[in-house]
Motif scaffolding. Structure first.
Motif, mmCIF file in Angstrom:
data_model
loop_
_atom_site.group_PDB
_atom_site.id
_atom_site.type_symbol
_atom_site.label_atom_id
_atom_site.label_comp_id
_atom_site.label_asym_id
_atom_site.label_seq_id
_atom_site.Cartn_x
_atom_site.Cartn_y
_atom_site.Cartn_z
ATOM 1 N N LEU A 98 0.835 -1.205 0.000
ATOM 2 C CA LEU A 98 0.000 0.000 0.000
ATOM 3 C C LEU A 98 0.868 1.251 0.000
ATOM 4 C CD1 LEU A 98 -2.705 -1.060 2.605
ATOM 5 C CD2 LEU A 98 -3.107 -0.668 0.164
ATOM 6 N N ALA A 99 1.893 1.266 0.843
ATOM 7 C CA ALA A 99 2.781 2.428 0.887
ATOM 8 C C ALA A 99 3.491 2.627 -0.444
ATOM 9 C CB ALA A 99 3.800 2.264 2.013
ATOM 10 N N SER A 100 3.967 1.521 -1.027
ATOM 11 C CA SER A 100 4.687 1.614 -2.299
ATOM 12 C C SER A 100 3.823 2.215 -3.399
ATOM 13 C CB SER A 100 5.175 0.226 -2.711
ATOM 14 O OG SER A 100 5.814 0.262 -3.964
ATOM 15 N N LEU A 101 2.560 1.856 -3.411
ATOM 16 C CA LEU A 101 1.652 2.373 -4.434
ATOM 17 C C LEU A 101 1.406 3.876 -4.297
ATOM 18 C CD1 LEU A 101 -0.956 -0.532 -4.495
ATOM 19 C CD2 LEU A 101 0.731 0.012 -6.263
ATOM 20 N N MET A 102 1.657 4.414 -3.109
ATOM 21 C CA MET A 102 1.422 5.833 -2.880
ATOM 22 C C MET A 102 2.683 6.688 -3.035
ATOM 23 S SD MET A 102 -1.246 5.729 0.337
ATOM 24 C CE MET A 102 -1.719 7.463 0.166
ATOM 25 N N LEU A 103 3.844 6.055 -3.127
ATOM 26 C CA LEU A 103 5.090 6.813 -3.190
ATOM 27 C C LEU A 103 5.267 7.502 -4.533
ATOM 28 C CD1 LEU A 103 7.784 4.532 -1.513
ATOM 29 C CD2 LEU A 103 6.247 6.194 -0.460
ATOM 30 N N ARG A 104 5.900 8.652 -4.478
ATOM 31 C CA ARG A 104 6.348 9.360 -5.679
ATOM 32 C C ARG A 104 7.816 9.025 -5.916
ATOM 33 N NH1 ARG A 104 4.906 14.869 -2.788
ATOM 34 N NH2 ARG A 104 6.326 13.739 -1.394
ATOM 35 N N PRO A 105 8.392 9.391 -7.056
ATOM 36 C CA PRO A 105 9.789 9.027 -7.320
ATOM 37 C C PRO A 105 10.769 9.525 -6.262
ATOM 38 C CG PRO A 105 8.724 9.722 -9.344
ATOM 39 C CD PRO A 105 7.741 9.993 -8.251
ATOM 40 N N GLN A 106 10.492 10.656 -5.643
ATOM 41 C CA GLN A 106 11.428 11.217 -4.664
ATOM 42 C C GLN A 106 11.305 10.602 -3.272
ATOM 43 O OE1 GLN A 106 8.766 12.770 -5.996
ATOM 44 N NE2 GLN A 106 8.065 14.526 -4.775
ATOM 45 N N ARG A 120 12.144 -13.136 1.721
ATOM 46 C CA ARG A 120 12.411 -13.474 0.318
ATOM 47 C C ARG A 120 11.203 -13.124 -0.558
ATOM 48 N NH1 ARG A 120 15.312 -17.785 2.822
ATOM 49 N NH2 ARG A 120 13.475 -19.135 2.867
ATOM 50 N N ASP A 121 10.008 -13.407 -0.074
ATOM 51 C CA ASP A 121 8.801 -13.049 -0.839
ATOM 52 C C ASP A 121 8.700 -11.541 -1.012
ATOM 53 O OD1 ASP A 121 8.158 -15.726 -0.950
ATOM 54 O OD2 ASP A 121 6.705 -15.638 0.693
ATOM 55 N N LEU A 122 9.012 -10.823 0.045
ATOM 56 C CA LEU A 122 8.949 -9.360 -0.008
ATOM 57 C C LEU A 122 9.993 -8.807 -0.981
ATOM 58 C CD1 LEU A 122 7.435 -6.999 1.443
ATOM 59 C CD2 LEU A 122 9.366 -6.920 3.041
ATOM 60 N N TYR A 123 11.182 -9.394 -0.964
ATOM 61 C CA TYR A 123 12.237 -8.947 -1.873
ATOM 62 C C TYR A 123 11.819 -9.155 -3.325
ATOM 63 C CZ TYR A 123 16.810 -8.398 -4.021
ATOM 64 O OH TYR A 123 17.842 -7.973 -4.813
ATOM 65 N N ARG A 124 11.198 -10.311 -3.620
ATOM 66 C CA ARG A 124 10.742 -10.559 -4.993
ATOM 67 C C ARG A 124 9.653 -9.554 -5.394
ATOM 68 N NH1 ARG A 124 11.649 -16.119 -3.616
ATOM 69 N NH2 ARG A 124 9.531 -16.303 -2.779
ATOM 70 N N LEU A 125 8.781 -9.207 -4.456
ATOM 71 C CA LEU A 125 7.705 -8.264 -4.756
ATOM 72 C C LEU A 125 8.253 -6.910 -5.179
ATOM 73 C CD1 LEU A 125 4.611 -7.666 -4.686
ATOM 74 C CD2 LEU A 125 4.926 -6.996 -2.288
ATOM 75 N N PHE A 126 9.348 -6.476 -4.551
ATOM 76 C CA PHE A 126 9.880 -5.136 -4.800
ATOM 77 C C PHE A 126 11.185 -5.147 -5.594
ATOM 78 C CE2 PHE A 126 7.440 -4.116 -0.783
ATOM 79 C CZ PHE A 126 6.448 -3.400 -1.437
ATOM 80 N N ALA A 127 11.487 -6.259 -6.254
ATOM 81 C CA ALA A 127 12.773 -6.387 -6.945
ATOM 82 C C ALA A 127 12.968 -5.316 -8.007
ATOM 83 C CB ALA A 127 12.896 -7.775 -7.570
ATOM 84 N N ARG A 128 11.876 -4.841 -8.600
ATOM 85 C CA ARG A 128 11.988 -3.831 -9.660
ATOM 86 C C ARG A 128 11.424 -2.483 -9.221
ATOM 87 N NH1 ARG A 128 10.451 -7.246 -15.204
ATOM 88 N NH2 ARG A 128 12.015 -8.896 -14.893
ATOM 89 N N THR A 129 11.434 -2.237 -7.929
ATOM 90 C CA THR A 129 10.946 -0.965 -7.395
ATOM 91 C C THR A 129 12.147 -0.198 -6.853
ATOM 92 O OG1 THR A 129 8.905 -2.094 -6.763
ATOM 93 C CG2 THR A 129 9.270 0.109 -5.857
#
Length: 273
Positions: A98-106, A120-129
């Protein structure tokens, strides 16, 4: 570490916590200055409510399962829009997603998760963030290691421990002092279970006596808190709540109380400014 949030994802306590979290994060978007979110007990970030764990308890049916048809003008709409954006209600987003979806680039998100598989699951979720980092580390140690953040003066710290070990309330009280000395400008949100009132009152008294100022509590009770073997409700303690948060939290909890057929919902000042 036996606790796995997949069994409880999307229940009434998640709905309450996440609706309030989205309200808190929304207050940061009014100014262009960057902010940081530190999620100290991040979990896996997303949960399949048709999976074995969630279906074993079925807790989500009396939580997010009752909110699928909320009107677009509902106070809960900003949070529910993000749930749908993340693939919900089947794939229910935890607080880091939820937090990630609300973040801006900065802006930046730091996630800490002690359970190796969940990390490990969390890392895969955000691997390209790119503005999100994941750490396998103890939440309380992370406060000392990661605060204050470099070059960012605004931030939200979310602490959502599983409360499976004795002394959690005491550790949270000590953690607030650590945050106070290392990142005093941060908003701090602490989730806590309500089984019966005695430990909750002791925790709130300890916070009030600690010298921390500007603290409110938001609580949703599904039933009177008389049975210590049941999760009868949950609360969110917020230090330095943003302007207007108390009023919005009241609207959110009142709506949750109605839709989830809860026993009571309150927003109260624990310590004034």
């Amino acid at each position: 570490m036996n606790y796995r949030h997949a069994y409880h994802a999307g229940n009434f306590a998640d709905c309450m916590k996440h609706a309030l979290l989205v309200s808190l994060l929304g207050s940061y978007l009014h100014k262009p200055a960057p902010f940081i979110v530190l999620d100290t007990h991040a979990g896996t970030g997303r949960y399949d409510l048709e999976g074995t764990e969630a279906e074993k308890t079925g807790e989500w049916h009396s939580g997010i399962g009752r909110l699928a048809h909320e009107a677009p003008n509902s106070p809960l709409a900003p949070w529910l829009d993000l749930v749908r954006q993340a693939g919900g209600p089947r794939y229910y987003p935890g607080s880091p997603l939820l937090a990630s979806l609300m973040l801006r680039p900065q802006d930046r998100l730091i996630c800490c998760e002690k359970h190796p598989q969940d990390k490990r699951d969390l890392y895969r979720l955000f691997a390209r963030t790119p503005n999100t980092t994941v750490h396998e580390r103890d939440a309380y140690e992370a406060l000392r290691a990661l605060l204050p953040p470099k070059d960012i003066k605004r931030g939200l710290i979310l602490m959502d421990p599983p409360f499976e070990e004795a002394g959690e309330f005491e550790r949270l009280t000590q953690a607030l002092q650590t945050i106070r000395t290392r990142f005093a400008t941060a908003v701090v949100a602490i989730w806590y279970p309500i089984k019966h009132r005695t430990p909750v009152r002791a925790f709130q008294t300890a916070i009030a006596d600690s010298g921390v100022r500007d603290v409110l509590t938001a609580e949703l009770l599904m039933r009177p808190p008389h049975d210590p073997d049941q999760l009868n409700g949950s609360g969110l303690l917020v230090v330095r709540p943003p302007y207007g948060f108390a009023e919005n939290a009241t609207r959110l909890l009142d709506r949750l109380k109605t839709v989830l057929a809860a026993h009571d919902a309150t927003v109260s000042t624990l310590v004034p400014e």
